[in-house]
Design a protein around this motif. Sequence first.
Motif, PDB file in Angstrom:
ATOM      1  N   LYS A   1       0.910  -1.123   0.084  1.00 26.97           N
ATOM      2  CA  LYS A   1      -0.075   0.028   0.131  1.00 26.97           C
ATOM      3  C   LYS A   1       0.823   1.148   0.023  1.00 26.97           C
ATOM      4  CE  LYS A   1      -3.988   2.406   2.408  1.00 26.97           C
ATOM      5  NZ  LYS A   1      -4.704   1.924   3.766  1.00 26.97           N
ATOM      6  N   GLU A   2       0.940   2.121  -1.200  1.00 30.79           N
ATOM      7  CA  GLU A   2       1.485   3.347  -1.170  1.00 30.79           C
ATOM      8  C   GLU A   2       0.567   4.403  -0.660  1.00 30.79           C
ATOM      9  OE1 GLU A   2       2.703   3.604  -4.913  1.00 30.79           O
ATOM     10  OE2 GLU A   2       4.297   2.000  -4.960  1.00 30.79           O
ATOM     11  N   THR A   3       1.051   5.307   0.342  1.00 32.72           N
ATOM     12  CA  THR A   3       0.193   6.489   0.832  1.00 32.72           C
ATOM     13  C   THR A   3       0.993   7.642   0.731  1.00 32.72           C
ATOM     14  OG1 THR A   3       1.275   5.928   2.933  1.00 32.72           O
ATOM     15  CG2 THR A   3      -1.049   4.824   2.562  1.00 32.72           C
ATOM     16  N   GLN A   4       0.138   8.641   0.300  1.00 33.15           N
ATOM     17  CA  GLN A   4       0.635   9.991   0.300  1.00 33.15           C
ATOM     18  C   GLN A   4       0.356  11.077   0.990  1.00 33.15           C
ATOM     19  OE1 GLN A   4      -0.263  11.725  -3.863  1.00 33.15           O
ATOM     20  NE2 GLN A   4       1.010  10.017  -4.893  1.00 33.15           N
ATOM     21  N   TYR A   5       1.308  12.032   1.527  1.00 31.95           N
ATOM     22  CA  TYR A   5       0.952  13.013   2.693  1.00 31.95           C
ATOM     23  C   TYR A   5       1.432  14.053   2.086  1.00 31.95           C
ATOM     24  CZ  TYR A   5       0.814   8.592   5.654  1.00 31.95           C
ATOM     25  OH  TYR A   5       0.241   7.429   6.107  1.00 31.95           O
ATOM     26  N   SER A   6       0.567  15.129   2.534  1.00 31.16           N
ATOM     27  CA  SER A   6       0.717  16.533   1.968  1.00 31.16           C
ATOM     28  C   SER A   6       1.130  17.361   3.237  1.00 31.16           C
ATOM     29  CB  SER A   6      -0.360  17.219   1.466  1.00 31.16           C
ATOM     30  OG  SER A   6      -0.704  16.625   0.295  1.00 31.16           O
ATOM     31  N   PHE A   7       2.081  18.515   3.092  1.00 27.19           N
ATOM     32  CA  PHE A   7       2.548  19.347   4.133  1.00 27.19           C
ATOM     33  C   PHE A   7       2.502  20.705   3.550  1.00 27.19           C
ATOM     34  CE2 PHE A   7       4.115  15.187   4.909  1.00 27.19           C
ATOM     35  CZ  PHE A   7       3.871  14.976   6.249  1.00 27.19           C
ATOM     36  N   LYS A   8       2.740  21.756   4.284  1.00 25.69           N
ATOM     37  CA  LYS A   8       2.818  23.132   3.858  1.00 25.69           C
ATOM     38  C   LYS A   8       4.021  23.097   2.866  1.00 25.69           C
ATOM     39  CE  LYS A   8       2.446  27.786   5.551  1.00 25.69           C
ATOM     40  NZ  LYS A   8       2.334  28.758   6.693  1.00 25.69           N
ATOM     41  N   LYS A   9       5.284  22.669   3.104  1.00 19.49           N
ATOM     42  CA  LYS A   9       6.286  22.568   2.346  1.00 19.49           C
ATOM     43  C   LYS A   9       7.168  21.269   2.730  1.00 19.49           C
ATOM     44  CE  LYS A   9       9.334  24.686  -0.221  1.00 19.49           C
ATOM     45  NZ  LYS A   9       9.007  24.973  -1.690  1.00 19.49           N
ATOM     46  N   VAL A  10       7.705  20.875   1.677  1.00 14.22           N
ATOM     47  CA  VAL A  10       8.622  19.652   1.899  1.00 14.22           C
ATOM     48  C   VAL A  10      10.011  19.978   1.273  1.00 14.22           C
ATOM     49  CG1 VAL A  10       8.848  17.339   0.876  1.00 14.22           C
ATOM     50  CG2 VAL A  10       6.539  18.075   1.374  1.00 14.22           C
ATOM     51  N   PHE A  11      10.930  19.640   2.340  1.00 14.39           N
ATOM     52  CA  PHE A  11      12.258  20.003   1.737  1.00 14.39           C
ATOM     53  C   PHE A  11      13.091  18.737   1.773  1.00 14.39           C
ATOM     54  CE2 PHE A  11      10.758  23.249   4.690  1.00 14.39           C
ATOM     55  CZ  PHE A  11      11.142  24.306   3.918  1.00 14.39           C
ATOM     56  N   GLY A  12      13.572  18.363   0.569  1.00 16.49           N
ATOM     57  CA  GLY A  12      14.287  17.145   0.253  1.00 16.49           C
ATOM     58  C   GLY A  12      15.701  17.136   0.927  1.00 16.49           C
ATOM     59  N   VAL A  13      16.684  15.950   0.221  1.00 11.47           N
ATOM     60  CA  VAL A  13      17.794  15.804   0.789  1.00 11.47           C
ATOM     61  C   VAL A  13      18.650  16.799   0.506  1.00 11.47           C
ATOM     62  CG1 VAL A  13      17.349  13.290   1.000  1.00 11.47           C
ATOM     63  CG2 VAL A  13      18.072  14.256  -0.879  1.00 11.47           C
ATOM     64  N   SER A  14      18.428  17.670  -0.628  1.00  7.05           N
ATOM     65  CA  SER A  14      19.365  18.395  -1.330  1.00  7.05           C
ATOM     66  C   SER A  14      19.421  19.922  -0.581  1.00  7.05           C
ATOM     67  CB  SER A  14      19.319  18.403  -2.816  1.00  7.05           C
ATOM     68  OG  SER A  14      18.059  18.888  -3.271  1.00  7.05           O
ATOM     69  N   VAL A  15      18.070  20.090   0.106  1.00  7.36           N
ATOM     70  CA  VAL A  15      17.811  21.437   0.613  1.00  7.36           C
ATOM     71  C   VAL A  15      18.843  21.820   1.875  1.00  7.36           C
ATOM     72  CG1 VAL A  15      15.923  22.905   1.701  1.00  7.36           C
ATOM     73  CG2 VAL A  15      15.566  21.520   0.141  1.00  7.36           C
ATOM     74  N   ASP A  16      19.465  23.166   1.624  1.00  8.71           N
ATOM     75  CA  ASP A  16      20.307  23.458   2.822  1.00  8.71           C
ATOM     76  C   ASP A  16      19.812  24.013   3.824  1.00  8.71           C
ATOM     77  OD1 ASP A  16      19.477  25.763   1.357  1.00  8.71           O
ATOM     78  OD2 ASP A  16      21.469  26.424   0.855  1.00  8.71           O
ATOM     79  N   GLN A  17      20.470  24.533   4.722  1.00  2.63           N
ATOM     80  CA  GLN A  17      19.971  25.295   6.135  1.00  2.63           C
ATOM     81  C   GLN A  17      19.343  26.658   6.010  1.00  2.63           C
ATOM     82  OE1 GLN A  17      19.408  22.870   8.342  1.00  2.63           O
ATOM     83  NE2 GLN A  17      21.417  22.604   9.525  1.00  2.63           N
ATOM     84  N   MET A  18      20.008  27.281   4.910  1.00  2.00           N
ATOM     85  CA  MET A  18      19.421  28.548   4.644  1.00  2.00           C
ATOM     86  C   MET A  18      18.036  28.585   3.891  1.00  2.00           C
ATOM     87  SD  MET A  18      20.401  31.780   5.370  1.00  2.00           S
ATOM     88  CE  MET A  18      19.526  33.266   4.625  1.00  2.00           C
ATOM     89  N   GLU A  19      17.674  27.956   3.178  1.00  2.00           N
ATOM     90  CA  GLU A  19      16.511  27.813   2.483  1.00  2.00           C
ATOM     91  C   GLU A  19      15.610  27.455   3.490  1.00  2.00           C
ATOM     92  OE1 GLU A  19      14.141  25.631  -1.174  1.00  2.00           O
ATOM     93  OE2 GLU A  19      16.489  25.563  -1.022  1.00  2.00           O
ATOM     94  N   LEU A  20      15.941  26.381   4.404  1.00  2.00           N
ATOM     95  CA  LEU A  20      14.825  25.834   5.380  1.00  2.00           C
ATOM     96  C   LEU A  20      14.621  27.116   6.367  1.00  2.00           C
ATOM     97  CD1 LEU A  20      13.416  23.583   6.987  1.00  2.00           C
ATOM     98  CD2 LEU A  20      15.630  23.234   8.308  1.00  2.00           C
ATOM     99  N   PHE A  21      15.589  28.001   6.716  1.00  2.00           N
ATOM    100  CA  PHE A  21      15.356  29.043   7.766  1.00  2.00           C
ATOM    101  C   PHE A  21      14.478  30.028   6.988  1.00  2.00           C
ATOM    102  CE2 PHE A  21      16.739  33.144   8.827  1.00  2.00           C
ATOM    103  CZ  PHE A  21      16.554  33.245  10.164  1.00  2.00           C
ATOM    104  N   GLU A  22      14.555  30.122   5.877  1.00  2.00           N
ATOM    105  CA  GLU A  22      13.909  31.303   5.134  1.00  2.00           C
ATOM    106  C   GLU A  22      12.425  30.966   5.138  1.00  2.00           C
ATOM    107  OE1 GLU A  22      14.539  34.280   3.458  1.00  2.00           O
ATOM    108  OE2 GLU A  22      16.785  34.080   3.575  1.00  2.00           O
ATOM    109  N   HIS A  23      11.939  29.876   5.028  1.00  2.00           N
ATOM    110  CA  HIS A  23      10.644  29.478   4.998  1.00  2.00           C
ATOM    111  C   HIS A  23       9.996  29.208   6.182  1.00  2.00           C
ATOM    112  CE1 HIS A  23      11.651  28.490   0.588  1.00  2.00           C
ATOM    113  NE2 HIS A  23      10.356  28.761   0.610  1.00  2.00           N
ATOM    114  N   VAL A  24      10.931  28.717   7.207  1.00  2.00           N
ATOM    115  CA  VAL A  24      10.234  28.044   8.690  1.00  2.00           C
ATOM    116  C   VAL A  24      10.325  29.279   9.613  1.00  2.00           C
ATOM    117  CG1 VAL A  24      10.301  26.429  10.328  1.00  2.00           C
ATOM    118  CG2 VAL A  24      10.513  25.803   8.031  1.00  2.00           C
ATOM    119  N   ALA A  25      11.498  29.599   9.950  1.00  2.00           N
ATOM    120  CA  ALA A  25      11.887  30.541  11.186  1.00  2.00           C
ATOM    121  C   ALA A  25      11.839  32.041  10.950  1.00  2.00           C
ATOM    122  CB  ALA A  25      13.250  29.880  11.643  1.00  2.00           C
TER     123      ALA A  25
END
Length: 907
Positions: free
Chosen positions: A69-93
């Motif tokens: 069974k394959e399930t999908q989940y949705s979030f406000k934003k998904v950050f993959g393995v290639s996303v750096d800390q700066m981009e994460l900070f810009e959207h979240v904090a």
Amino acid sequence: MNRQAKCKTPRRPPPKKPPNSQKDPVGVYLRVRPLAAEDEECCIEVISGTTVQLHAPEGFKVNRNGEYKETQYSFKKVFGVSVDQMELFEHVAKPLIVDLIHGKNGLLFTYGVTGSGKTFTMTGSPGQGGLLPRSLDMLFNSIDPYQAKRYVFKTDDKNGVDLQCEVDALLERQRRDNALNISKTPSSRQRVDPEIGDMLKPEEACKADGVDEDSSYSVFVSYIEIYNNYIYDLLEEMQEDAIKPKWNGGGTPLRQNTEFTPPQSKTLREDQNHNMYVAGCMEVEVKSAEEAFQVFWRGQKRRKVANTRLNRESSRSHSVFIIKLAQAPLDADGDNILQDKNQVSVSQLCLVDLAGSERTGRTGAEGTRIREAGNINQSLLNLRTCIEILRENQMCGTNKMVPYRDSKVTHLFKNYFDGEGKVRMVVCVNPNAGDYEETLLVMRFAEMTQEVEVARPVDRPICGFTPGRRHRNQTSKEELSHRLEERSSPIDNGGISVLNGMALSLPPLPSSELTDPNDEITLPRLIEALQNRQRIRQMMVEECSRAANMMKSMLQELDSNLNSKENLIHEQNGRLAEKDRAIQSNKTEIERLEKKAKMQENKIIILQKTTKIYEDDKRSLQQELETRGQRLQRELSDKRRMEQRMQGMVSDTQHKWEKECERRVNAMQLEMQNKLWVKDEKLKQLKAIVTESKTPGRSDAPPRQTQPQTQPQRPSREERPSREKRPSREERPPAKRSASPSPLSTTTPVRPLHRRSRSAGGEKWVDHKPTSSLDLGTVLQPVIPNAIQVSTPSEKALSKCDRYVLTHQEVASDGEIQTKLIKGDVIKTRGGGQAVQFTDIETLKQELATVQSRKRKSSEGTLPSGDQTDGSWTDVETRCSVALEMKAGSNMGPGFEHHGITKRRKP
């Protein structure tokens, strides 16, 4: 009752807050950490910027049917393995820091399984700072020009902030500096931990817009941990204990922190605004991001960590880093802080690093580690329960009590879920297939948390002073200092030495010695010399002033040139920085477009697969439609054939019944004629019998009675209970009187001109007995001598015989089996064939002994007496009836008993 009510402490009424019907959902973000090894199986696939798909690993069955069974989940934003800390900070904090500067509270916490990268997301590493150091850097970059001096803001013990005047703050600073100088050496104060060096790059610095310039700011930080559902202050100064080592949480520590005595747990209390806070927690005022992060790292080294099978440095407690920002407006002059405590605004941001949920079977925990894991899982379960009840209350309209007090984590942050600020959660997951079950639970909890809505915080009121006070005050101070510089003497120490050198070149004074009191020459000469010196000195002063003014103008010109060059350099630097930002934005845009292109490619692949599936479904549906169409055509053709067949059957049945009705009408007519003829014959026989009885000497009998007298007498039906009962056959017309052919013949029969006499006994019979006939086992059986027995009639057999008999069996109306003997004459046709003309039907029926036998009926009616049986042959009327019947009956073969009782056929 009154006594208890009197002793109970009344609860303070909650503060009146302005109504706010606007609500925002909890912002949930997902971050996927890279795999530890490239050969590991991955169970998470990033489909888009907001959606991920969870794949069940091999060998794991989700549903009962045994299908993956394959399930999908949705979030406000998904950050993959290639996303750096700066981009994460810009959207979240970053939005939370902006709200913090504008006086709004915020809560940001990381959630996930152990080893999913929560601590790295929050803290980071050298060169890759996490959310916490970037938040501190942005905060101080934004408020640094407007910070108040140290100790002007002072925290109290009730989660509030007090104000001090400049003098008290100065005295407090001196006292603290003296104590700090005594306790620590300068080298120890300036030493920086190498583990936190260069957390951020200079080009990654950012600041918030819209900062209030007419306010003064001060930042306080505190750091606590919740270990085994107890709260401990990580910044508390503890005394050294030389006897026993420092308490290390029950296990072998990873860091050498075994010099201090065990800390004391803290308690949670509620302030006057019904906000929860940790009583007795140490709050440190910091003036830079480096100092704040140094304080954080000092507490981070004292946090409880341990080595487990899944994580080398697994957090064994929940850590909470609280950033409290106090701000107060300036007075009307824009010079000093307004000394009004009611105008002080306090906002705080809580950065929470939750310990990861874990299974002891996978982590290999033993002893104290099992207790720690149990407390961690229990606190996370309480958090999930509170979220579920909040969601149920909001969606279903219920008013269930939220169990915040079951855990210290939920009790501390209950104000945020009740509408005291924004709440954001970063869900960290490990795509390793071994964490699939825990990741599935985390995904479900995160998706449920998004449905919880939190009231939007209101903006703080603005004081009534004119904006721009600080800028006007600074401008006026600069103008005043400039004017004082212009009015003051520009002579410095170098100028004084020049004047002194020029004073040495003045003419010498004349001798001023008086020898005579009447000397009038010396004094006037001295006065003249002094006046001359004064005149020269004045000239020198004017010359020096001109030189000083010239020097000042030159210096000002140099200053202006320097300022212009500095402005030019600053402008060039700004342009360069703008170009760098443009380049960086272009790079970011290129990366975003590349990611978007990859995402579009993935979407195209998914759409192609979906299109292929739809095409296959379309083909299968078309085939099914064609099959059903063909089936429908077959059914329609079958229906038409059935209709034609039924119409043919109806027409055949109608034709058959028409012929049957015609035959029955003819038979009834013939029967009536036979009855009339029988009656006539009976009357004639009665006359003959009467005549015989009157002349008893007469010996010859009527010739018609010779045949029935030759028949053997049989016992009555009452004496034979199991014997086959044979009711009388239907009357038939003689063959000579029948003018119409048999209804079964297809060609016109031809009467032969010469037939063999029937009385000679040379007639042959065709005995037609079907193979389906049943043997009833009766005593009396039809016996036809000189007969050919066949199961299927043939033309050869019919050509050799003169008579035909058919044995037919059917079920009567009373349920018994009755046998019918259908007899007829074989007649030659004009075409040279044979035809059968049916002339007689006999019915043979078997009854049980318990059934009362029916009374014989004569052709006119009932028998003379009801007690007379069928075996009574002594009655004259009966004998006459039998004789007449044998006379008038059809030509029958030998061996049959033919009674004179007629029986009507059923219609």
